[in-house]
Design a protein around this motif. Structure first.
Motif, mmCIF file in Angstrom:
data_model
loop_
_atom_site.group_PDB
_atom_site.id
_atom_site.type_symbol
_atom_site.label_atom_id
_atom_site.label_comp_id
_atom_site.label_asym_id
_atom_site.label_seq_id
_atom_site.Cartn_x
_atom_site.Cartn_y
_atom_site.Cartn_z
ATOM 1 N N LEU A 1 -7.847 -7.641 -7.727
ATOM 2 C CA LEU A 1 -8.517 -8.326 -8.828
ATOM 3 C C LEU A 1 -10.000 -8.439 -8.518
ATOM 4 C CD1 LEU A 1 -7.953 -9.721 -11.561
ATOM 5 C CD2 LEU A 1 -7.831 -11.872 -10.306
ATOM 6 N N MET A 2 -10.800 -7.801 -9.368
ATOM 7 C CA MET A 2 -12.244 -7.854 -9.181
ATOM 8 C C MET A 2 -12.820 -8.989 -10.024
ATOM 9 S SD MET A 2 -13.054 -3.746 -9.048
ATOM 10 C CE MET A 2 -11.606 -3.104 -9.921
ATOM 11 N N PRO A 3 -13.990 -9.485 -9.627
ATOM 12 C CA PRO A 3 -14.592 -10.582 -10.400
ATOM 13 C C PRO A 3 -15.115 -10.066 -11.737
ATOM 14 C CG PRO A 3 -16.105 -9.822 -8.724
ATOM 15 C CD PRO A 3 -14.813 -9.089 -8.477
ATOM 16 N N THR A 4 -15.343 -10.980 -12.672
ATOM 17 C CA THR A 4 -15.901 -10.576 -13.967
ATOM 18 C C THR A 4 -17.413 -10.367 -13.865
ATOM 19 O OG1 THR A 4 -16.216 -12.881 -14.632
ATOM 20 C CG2 THR A 4 -14.132 -11.848 -15.265
ATOM 21 N N ILE A 5 -18.059 -11.153 -12.997
ATOM 22 C CA ILE A 5 -19.521 -11.070 -12.867
ATOM 23 C C ILE A 5 -19.889 -10.142 -11.706
ATOM 24 C CG2 ILE A 5 -21.659 -12.374 -12.502
ATOM 25 C CD1 ILE A 5 -20.293 -12.975 -15.161
ATOM 26 N N SER B 1 -23.035 -7.568 -9.709
ATOM 27 C CA SER B 1 -24.453 -7.449 -9.421
ATOM 28 C C SER B 1 -25.042 -6.228 -10.118
ATOM 29 C CB SER B 1 -24.626 -7.321 -7.906
ATOM 30 O OG SER B 1 -25.846 -6.699 -7.609
ATOM 31 N N LEU C 1 -17.878 -1.074 -8.932
ATOM 32 C CA LEU C 1 -17.371 -2.076 -7.999
ATOM 33 C C LEU C 1 -16.190 -1.533 -7.190
ATOM 34 C CD1 LEU C 1 -17.643 -4.860 -6.891
ATOM 35 C CD2 LEU C 1 -16.590 -5.787 -8.947
ATOM 36 N N GLN D 1 -17.450 0.813 -4.571
ATOM 37 C CA GLN D 1 -18.005 0.063 -3.441
ATOM 38 C C GLN D 1 -16.891 -0.459 -2.522
ATOM 39 O OE1 GLN D 1 -19.435 -3.942 -4.122
ATOM 40 N NE2 GLN D 1 -21.232 -3.580 -2.833
ATOM 41 N N ILE D 2 -15.850 -1.000 -3.123
ATOM 42 C CA ILE D 2 -14.736 -1.540 -2.333
ATOM 43 C C ILE D 2 -14.062 -0.424 -1.534
ATOM 44 C CG2 ILE D 2 -12.411 -2.544 -2.522
ATOM 45 C CD1 ILE D 2 -13.638 -4.102 -5.002
ATOM 46 N N ALA E 1 -20.713 -10.226 -4.400
ATOM 47 C CA ALA E 1 -22.056 -10.785 -4.593
ATOM 48 C C ALA E 1 -21.961 -12.218 -4.070
ATOM 49 C CB ALA E 1 -22.460 -10.768 -6.061
ATOM 50 N N ILE F 1 -19.097 -14.583 -4.953
ATOM 51 C CA ILE F 1 -18.255 -13.845 -5.910
ATOM 52 C C ILE F 1 -17.400 -12.852 -5.124
ATOM 53 C CG2 ILE F 1 -18.240 -12.320 -7.924
ATOM 54 C CD1 ILE F 1 -20.902 -13.503 -8.765
ATOM 55 N N TYR F 2 -16.078 -12.945 -5.308
ATOM 56 C CA TYR F 2 -15.154 -12.191 -4.465
ATOM 57 C C TYR F 2 -14.223 -11.281 -5.236
ATOM 58 C CZ TYR F 2 -16.725 -15.053 -0.658
ATOM 59 O OH TYR F 2 -17.527 -15.624 0.289
ATOM 60 N N THR F 3 -13.866 -10.169 -4.598
ATOM 61 C CA THR F 3 -12.759 -9.348 -5.066
ATOM 62 C C THR F 3 -11.526 -9.746 -4.263
ATOM 63 O OG1 THR F 3 -14.068 -7.452 -5.783
ATOM 64 C CG2 THR F 3 -11.803 -7.007 -5.081
ATOM 65 N N TRP F 4 -10.411 -9.903 -4.958
ATOM 66 C CA TRP F 4 -9.146 -10.236 -4.312
ATOM 67 C C TRP F 4 -8.399 -8.951 -4.035
ATOM 68 C CZ3 TRP F 4 -8.095 -15.438 -3.335
ATOM 69 C CH2 TRP F 4 -9.049 -16.313 -3.858
ATOM 70 N N LEU G 1 -4.385 -11.296 -3.459
ATOM 71 C CA LEU G 1 -3.946 -11.496 -4.846
ATOM 72 C C LEU G 1 -2.492 -11.961 -4.899
ATOM 73 C CD1 LEU G 1 -4.613 -11.341 -7.846
ATOM 74 C CD2 LEU G 1 -3.963 -8.923 -7.804
ATOM 75 N N TYR H 1 -21.131 -19.102 -19.506
ATOM 76 C CA TYR H 1 -19.856 -18.842 -18.836
ATOM 77 C C TYR H 1 -19.278 -20.211 -18.513
ATOM 78 C CZ TYR H 1 -16.605 -16.022 -15.949
ATOM 79 O OH TYR H 1 -15.510 -15.384 -15.423
ATOM 80 N N GLU I 1 -17.617 -17.820 -8.810
ATOM 81 C CA GLU I 1 -16.563 -17.484 -9.769
ATOM 82 C C GLU I 1 -15.240 -17.890 -9.139
ATOM 83 O OE1 GLU I 1 -16.967 -13.659 -11.676
ATOM 84 O OE2 GLU I 1 -14.815 -13.508 -12.039
#
Lengths: 429, 429
Positions: free
Chosen positions: A70-74, A76, A113, A116-117, B36, B39-42, B47, B106, B154
């Motif tokens: 799950l990636m964030p909505t916001i 960079s 994104l 990048q991951i 960022a 701000i994180y990716t799970w 998850l 937001y 976030e």
């Protein structure tokens, strides 16, 4: 769930702003409410359907070997500068400046994104291939949002990305996703026609749009009748498929080499609900996403991306399944399987029978919406037809006096009178 | 899931930027990656835990009679002007201008939006009371995001709102939620101490913070030892509770009337994971959310709001459950129940035994992460301790030669040797 306490604000009148059936019906059935232009709140009934669609999409993605993250909505802005898309994307991208004056954006899609991951975390060809997906909210600042959730600004999308060591690996992932899509839509009761598509702004050269058939669909489509035969199958190999004719009307060309003769050419209307792309090394090259190969050589990841419009699908399903009175949900995505109507709330026999049915179905894992309101039969029938649960079970004093209830199938309209026991047996089978 | 194909980028080194245990461990265990600031990716493992926490929260909200809906992340500034909070909120609110120059934001919380939904859709006292909740991403533009998901920008939050016809109704909803919170945290293996709190910016006069106990907690807490006895109960009435002493260190006052004597006063460290408020008519008055009463009179809705930091809870659980080697997940939220370690991948007996175990557990609905990698035993043990699955089942050539595998409990550290059959029986019990 008891309707007397359920938050289900149905509307008798058709809202003036809704131009298409699904938008009208989602508002009338108390499934969504607009909170700003192209931005919706999902009320309890709508959310139940959304979660069912999401679940089917997830199960088929997992079955295809894709792994959920799950990636964030916001995101960079700098990340999008790496691919060159920050400036290219235009006004559909919602651009944001945070309190420290950093440029951010609400992701309209996630190629940058995920690349990048991948780049930062996959270190060896031994970890390849990888297929990663998420089901997450996106934002596209449409200039003229319309058609309810069909073309909203904030929408739920399944986006999946494949990474392989070479073209063959990328093609294999593409085929796996292609077939996963056919299964996904089929499980929802939909006929999906995959069409060779231009790849548009995302890039790449191999690409299919999936359109589902609905009389009120947004685009005209022409396709080889062979698709109807293929639709019955669970797997389609791409060799077969690539020879078949299927295009939207603006691309239709009856002189095309693979366009079938008129008697084998079907014309219909469709709604785009999915899109898959082979991306090649467009993003891996721009963002230096490389993996050391077996000989230590540097290999650019061969990518693909695969989208399904999850919230859009709800509109599309309604366009395919409705009549003048309301929605006719396919059972796989229905918010409840059964609508139980008590024709005379307050009558001891009606109340007791309905309570027994409600408890028995619930205990057997059948989802029931029980209309226990003290209201007229006409209101109850109209609301139940409007919200479109697959089965309506009606209990009233006259029927119960002779030991029967009525079971109606919303899709076929078929009604039968039968004993409570027989009705329960049929609904729990 | 097979570890050889799972996207689980564990790290041997401790990331320099992580100051607290949960942040370090979530990065090292491949659960999240920062994309960022704040701000994180799970990633897939993270998850899975997030979804387990979310599921428990959802089940307890539903059991308490709350109904789930889903509000959008992007809201209209005009809505917040109705309550007067658009100007008052300050820089933590992420403010956005869309392509038509409309002011948006937001959502950092949703009192305004839910009040609007209530106002527009609930038409009679007969539909009251209503308790509505969502589990949705929020954004707060923290000036200095830190501690990983514990203070990100976030974040995933469960926010619930109650609407009643009078104070008594509001108080009843408050009590229902209060007890739902105790059950929610208990199911996750946590001890939650409810503390009377100032109600802060959201407004209202009756308010409790829920802190869970962890040695590395952010705040010092003082509480009556009676809480430890109450924690064993499933329901606490508020009369009992309101007399008990529990405060954060900055509010501690040993001369307070209900402060117990030293021998009954416990000092500990806690992490705030939930907060509940009685709001009264603050928002309904500002936004004119009225309901016609039985006599046709106009009644302002009496509101309450109830938050749980879902993503924050993951950090809090890790703070409460870890050691030097890694995480020790409580079973209710663990990403997998069992970690199966094949000590000698490639050895025919080890491979066959592990495949049999893997299939058997999976068929019985037990979630297993199977370490089938061709790697050293030390690496496998270290990774498995790091990611903290509740049970480790270890199969190696020596043990199998005498018919045994090793079963280790990660929380207690207890190890037993037993036959494969006995191990399967214990894990599927």
């Amino acid at each position: 769930m008891r309707l007397s306490t359920y938050f289900l604000p149905t509307l008798k009148e058709t809202p003036a702003e809704a131009q298409i059936a699904s938008h009208r019906l989602m508002l009338r059935a108390g499934m969504v409410r607009q909170s700003a232009s192209g931005i919706y709140t999902w009320l309890p009934l709508g959310l139940r359907v959304l979660k069912n669609i999401e679940r089917i999409v997830r199960e088929e993605q997992n079955a295809a070997g894709a792994q959920e993250l799950l990636m964030p909505t916001i995101q960079s802005a700098d990340l999008w500068r790496e691919s060159g898309r920050y400036d290219a994307y235009g006004k559909e991208m919602l651009r944001i400046t945070d309190r420290h004056e950093r440029e951010m954006l609400y992701g309209p899609t996630n190629e940058e994104l995920i690349t990048q991951i991948f780049r930062d975390n996959v270190r060896s060809y031994r970890e390849m291939p990888k297929i990663l997906y998420q089901i997450q909210w996106k934002f596209r600042d449409e200039v003229r949002p319309r058609f309810g959730v069909m073309r909203g600004r904030e929408f739920l999308m399944k986006d999946c990305y494949s990474f392989a060591m070479d073209y063959e690996g990328a093609k294999k992932a593409y085929e796996v996703m292609f077939n996963a899509y056919l299964k996904t839509f089929k499980r929802m009761g939909l006929t999906a026609i995959p069409m060779a598509a231009d790849s548009g702004a995302i890039g790449g050269s191999l690409s299919h749009e999936f359109h589902i058939l609905a009389e009120t669909g947004e685009s005209g489509v022409f396709y080889d009748v062979a698709y109807d035969e293929l639709a019955a199958k669970d797997e389609i190999d791409l060799e077969t498929l690539s020879k078949l004719y299927a295009v939207t009307d603006e691309k239709h060309d009856s002189s095309a080499a693979n366009c079938p003769p008129a008697e084998r050419l079907k014309e219909a209307r469709g709604i785009e609900v999915g899109h898959i792309f082979y991306l090649g090394t467009k993003y891996s090259k721009a963002m230096n996403a490389v993996v050391p190969g077996p000989g230590g050589e540097t290999v650019l990841a061969e990518m693909g991306c695969y989208g399904i419009g999850v919230s859009r699908l709800m509109g599309a399903i309604i366009e395919a399944y409705h009549d003048d009175r309301g929605i006719k949900w396919p059972e796989a995505v229905a918010p409840f399987k059964v609508g139980l109507i008590n024709l005379k709330a307050g009558d001891a026999t009606c109340d007791k029978t309905c309570e027994d049915i409600y408890r028995s179905l619930s205990e057997n894992g059948v989802e029931v919406l029980y209309d226990d309101r003290d209201d007229r039969a006409g209101v109850k029938f109209a609301d139940m037809d409007l919200i479109g649960l697959p089965w309506q079970l009606v209990a009233g004093p006259k029927g119960l006096a002779v030991g029967v209830v009525e079971l109606k199938n919303r899709l076929s309209g078929e009604k039968v009178e039968l004993s409570v026991e027989a009705a329960l047996a049929r609904l729990t089978a």
